[in-house]
Design an enzyme around this catalytic site. Structure first.
Site, PDB file in Angstrom:
ATOM      1  N   SER A   1     -15.999  -6.088   7.964  1.00  7.91           N
ATOM      2  CA  SER A   1     -15.442  -7.412   7.686  1.00  7.91           C
ATOM      3  C   SER A   1     -13.984  -7.459   8.132  1.00  7.91           C
ATOM      4  O   SER A   1     -13.300  -6.425   8.163  1.00  7.91           O
ATOM      5  CB  SER A   1     -15.532  -7.696   6.183  1.00  7.91           C
ATOM      6  OG  SER A   1     -14.701  -8.773   5.805  1.00  7.91           O
TER       7      SER A   1
ATOM      8  N   TYR B   1       6.304 -10.025   0.828  1.00 10.07           N
ATOM      9  CA  TYR B   1       5.131 -10.861   0.982  1.00 10.07           C
ATOM     10  C   TYR B   1       5.413 -12.309   0.628  1.00 10.07           C
ATOM     11  O   TYR B   1       6.124 -12.604  -0.326  1.00 10.07           O
ATOM     12  CB  TYR B   1       3.987 -10.344   0.097  1.00 10.07           C
ATOM     13  CG  TYR B   1       3.587  -8.931   0.436  1.00 10.07           C
ATOM     14  CD1 TYR B   1       2.920  -8.647   1.615  1.00 10.07           C
ATOM     15  CD2 TYR B   1       3.907  -7.877  -0.416  1.00 10.07           C
ATOM     16  CE1 TYR B   1       2.555  -7.341   1.934  1.00 10.07           C
ATOM     17  CE2 TYR B   1       3.542  -6.575  -0.105  1.00 10.07           C
ATOM     18  CZ  TYR B   1       2.868  -6.311   1.078  1.00 10.07           C
ATOM     19  OH  TYR B   1       2.515  -5.029   1.400  1.00 10.07           O
TER      20      TYR B   1
END
Length: 282
Positions: free
Chosen positions: A150, A161
């Site tokens: 995936s 972040y």
């Protein structure tokens, strides 16, 4: 004449989504498909799809398939699946490790029982299934193992972040798929001398399936930004049928590999217009 005439194929997670599509595609190429999953009948699971439907669709189209109900979280069930496949059709030629159990839960909230169960299905089962299938492949010095990964294996990288660092709560699933990619190349190197191919493929774009719709990864089964399930089925077929030296050890993406081998003329997404994991580069 089909690309898989007479070949015995085991596909896990075959009750719906990509697994059902791969089963149908491989059957259309002459494979004898052992469809494995927990959901036997429609209504046994909240999501649409069942082994009975997958097998019925294949037979209606003129293919050969059988259903085996299995709980892949249990090692003995994984071993039983490969043994039953041999009893049904003969030694396994192709194993597609597609089944997945996904919980998108932040680590701080992740129940230990669910964490362990997820690893049992998503990583330990491919190991046990592969090891068991190798017992049938090695004596014949041929076979193919295809692991389904995936885009979640591509991590968010180092901080700081912002708000766009990936799917919330996807650390467990991403780690499992990254491990599966490393496992693929390690196993491929170990069994190369026996003529057995081991590969790994992820969708280049998110594939609309009952599962991805449920987890809100796509807007619906007709999401125009999604990748048709048939693309992953074609990529898996390519990896199962191309010569050993052309593909073994490859960690790749659906549209990337199809483009490389000329099965499609244009592509997008992971491996084409955006990078994949480090394992896909080596």
């Amino acid at each position: 004449m089909g690309k898989l005439d007479g070949k015995v194929v085991v596909v896990t997670g075959a009750s719906r989504g990509i697994g059902a599509e791969i089963s149908a595609r491989f059957a259309g190429e002459g494979g004898k498909i052992v469809c494995a999953a927990r959901t036997v009948r429609e209504g046994d699971h909240p999501l649409e799809g069942s082994l009975e439907k997958t097998v019925a669709d294949i037979k209606e189209a003129g293919g050969e398939a059988a259903a085996v109900a299995v709980n892949l979280a249990r090692p003995e069930e994984c071993e039983r699946l490969i043994e039953e496949a041999q009893e049904l059709y003969g030694p396994v030629d192709v194993l597609v490790n597609n089944a997945a159990l996904t919980y998108f839960i932040p680590i701080k909230d992740f129940p230990t029982s669910r964490w362990i169960r997820s690893w049992e299905v998503n990583f330990h089962a491919p190991f046990i299934l592969s090891r068991t299938a190798l017992g049938q492949m090695i004596p014949r010095r041929s076979g193919s193992i295809i692991n389904i990964s995936s885009g979640a294996a591509v991590g968010p990288g180092r901080g700081p972040y912002g708000d766009n660092t990936g799917i919330a709560g996807g650390a467990c699933y991403g780690a499992e798929k990254a491990a599966l990619e490393r496992f693929t190349q390690g196993l491929a190197s170990e069994v190369y001398e026996y003529g057995i191919s081991v590969t790994c493929v992820s969708p280049s774009l998110v594939v609309p399936t009952p599962g991805t719709v449920y987890h809100n990864l796509v807007t619906g089964m007709d999401d125009p930004k999604g990748e048709p399930m048939s693309v992953m089925a074609d990529a898996a077929l390519l990896l199962a049928t191309e010569p050993l030296d052309a593909v073994t050890g490859r960690v790749t993406y659906s549209q990337q590999i199809l483009l490389e081998f000329g099965w499609i003329t244009e592509g997008q997404g992971r491996g084409v217009t955006t990078p994949g994991t480090g394992f896909s580069e080596i």
